[in-house]
Write a protein that holds these residues in place. Sequence first.
Motif, short mmCIF file in Angstrom:
data_model
loop_
_atom_site.label_atom_id
_atom_site.label_comp_id
_atom_site.label_asym_id
_atom_site.label_seq_id
_atom_site.Cartn_x
_atom_site.Cartn_y
_atom_site.Cartn_z
N MET A 9 39.63 -29.43 -47.58
CA MET A 9 38.72 -30.57 -47.39
C MET A 9 39.16 -31.37 -46.16
SD MET A 9 38.66 -31.81 -51.39
CE MET A 9 40.25 -31.15 -51.88
N LYS A 13 34.89 -28.23 -41.60
CA LYS A 13 34.02 -27.06 -41.83
C LYS A 13 32.53 -27.39 -41.67
CE LYS A 13 35.56 -26.45 -46.01
NZ LYS A 13 36.55 -27.50 -46.27
N ASP A 32 28.43 -25.66 -50.70
CA ASP A 32 28.38 -26.86 -51.55
C ASP A 32 26.95 -27.40 -51.70
OD1 ASP A 32 31.06 -26.94 -52.17
OD2 ASP A 32 31.59 -28.37 -50.60
N ILE A 43 28.08 -32.72 -56.54
CA ILE A 43 29.29 -32.02 -56.95
C ILE A 43 30.18 -32.90 -57.82
CG2 ILE A 43 31.48 -31.13 -56.03
CD1 ILE A 43 29.70 -29.69 -53.94
N PHE A 47 31.57 -31.92 -61.60
CA PHE A 47 32.97 -32.00 -62.05
C PHE A 47 33.09 -32.92 -63.27
CE2 PHE A 47 36.39 -30.17 -59.30
CZ PHE A 47 35.61 -29.50 -58.38
N PHE A 55 32.10 -25.59 -62.41
CA PHE A 55 31.81 -25.66 -60.97
C PHE A 55 32.24 -24.36 -60.27
CE2 PHE A 55 33.42 -26.38 -56.65
CZ PHE A 55 32.27 -26.84 -56.03
N ARG A 56 33.44 -23.87 -60.62
CA ARG A 56 33.94 -22.65 -59.97
C ARG A 56 33.06 -21.45 -60.29
NH1 ARG A 56 36.50 -24.93 -55.99
NH2 ARG A 56 38.11 -26.36 -56.70
N GLY A 77 33.16 -24.36 -49.49
CA GLY A 77 33.93 -25.49 -50.01
C GLY A 77 35.42 -25.14 -49.95
N GLY A 78 36.25 -26.15 -49.97
CA GLY A 78 37.69 -25.95 -49.80
C GLY A 78 38.34 -25.04 -50.84
N GLY A 79 37.71 -24.92 -52.02
CA GLY A 79 38.33 -24.15 -53.09
C GLY A 79 37.79 -22.74 -53.25
N ARG A 116 34.42 -36.39 -53.02
CA ARG A 116 35.29 -35.25 -53.34
C ARG A 116 36.11 -35.56 -54.59
NH1 ARG A 116 35.62 -35.45 -47.48
NH2 ARG A 116 34.93 -33.47 -46.58
N PRO A 117 35.67 -35.00 -55.72
CA PRO A 117 36.31 -35.36 -57.00
C PRO A 117 37.82 -35.10 -57.00
CG PRO A 117 34.82 -33.47 -57.25
CD PRO A 117 34.57 -34.05 -55.92
N LEU A 118 38.27 -34.04 -56.32
CA LEU A 118 39.69 -33.71 -56.37
C LEU A 118 40.56 -34.75 -55.66
CD1 LEU A 118 39.63 -29.84 -55.80
CD2 LEU A 118 39.92 -31.07 -57.93
N ARG A 135 47.62 -23.88 -52.18
CA ARG A 135 46.58 -23.01 -51.62
C ARG A 135 46.99 -22.29 -50.34
NH1 ARG A 135 41.15 -26.71 -52.12
NH2 ARG A 135 41.07 -26.83 -54.40
C1 S3P Z 1 36.69 -28.59 -53.11
C2 S3P Z 1 36.17 -28.89 -51.88
C3 S3P Z 1 34.84 -29.49 -51.70
C4 S3P Z 1 33.92 -29.15 -52.88
C5 S3P Z 1 34.59 -29.53 -54.16
C6 S3P Z 1 35.93 -28.81 -54.38
C7 S3P Z 1 38.05 -27.99 -53.20
O1 S3P Z 1 34.26 -29.01 -50.48
O2 S3P Z 1 33.61 -27.79 -52.91
O3 S3P Z 1 34.76 -30.93 -54.15
O4 S3P Z 1 38.41 -27.45 -54.27
O5 S3P Z 1 38.80 -28.03 -52.19
P1 S3P Z 1 34.72 -29.52 -49.01
O6 S3P Z 1 35.91 -28.71 -48.61
O7 S3P Z 1 33.53 -29.22 -48.15
O8 S3P Z 1 35.01 -30.98 -49.10
#
Ligand code: S3P
Length: 168
Positions: A9, A13, A32, A43, A47, A55-56, A77-79, A116-118, A135
Motif C-alpha cells: 500500500m 500502484k 480493488d 473495501i 473487511f 475479501f481474499r 491490491g497490496g495483498g 485502508r482497513p489494515l 510479505r
Molecule cells: C491491501 C491493500 C489494499 C486493499 C486492501 C488490502 C493489503 O490495496 O486491497 O485494503 O492487504 O495490502 P492498495 O495496495 O491499493 O492500498
Amino acid sequence: MNIVLIGFMGTGKTAVGKRLAQRLNRQYVDIDQLIEQQEKKKISDIFDEDGEPYFRKVEKGVTQRVSELENVVIAAGGGVVLDDQNISNLKRKGVLICLSARPEIILERTKKYNHRPLLNVADPTQEIAALLNKRAPDYAKADHQIDTSHLSIEEVVERVIAIIKEKR
Ligand code: S3P
C-alpha cells in the motif's frame, strides 16, 4: 503482454497504473475497484462486515478473471501476492512489476487516507513494518522491482516503460 503492478500500500500502484495506461494507450484495470463494484461496497466495509478471509476469496476470483485479459495495465491490491495462485495467474500473461517504498514514506503517503482497513490501527508505523517484513518474500517474486521512495509518478512510469521496451 499485461503490465501488472504489485507492491505494498502507498507505493504508487494506482497513480502509476493510471498514468501508464494513458501513456501506452491501454486499458487500466484496478483489482480493488472491481472488487468494490462486484460487492457493491467499499473495501473497508467488506473487511468490517464480511472479514478479511472473505475479501481474499473475492480478490482471488477477480484476480483470476483479470489475468485472462490481454495488453492491459493491471493494478493489484497490496495483498494479492499473499496467494501463490494469484501470482501464477497474473504471470501467465503478464510481467509483474513490484513497486516499493521505504516504510516512513509509505506512512506519509497513506496517513492522509482512511480507506485502508489494515492501516486503520493504533500504531500504523509498527503495522507497516510488520506487514512489510512478513510479505517481503512474496513481493520478491515479481519480475522487476522499482523503489518509488524518491521518484515522481512520471519517473516511475518512465522506468516501467523502459523495462517493457527491453522485453520486446
Ligand atoms: C491491501 C491493500 C489494499 C486493499 C486492501 C488490502 C493489503 O490495496 O486491497 O485494503 O492487504 O495490502 P492498495 O495496495 O491499493 O492500498
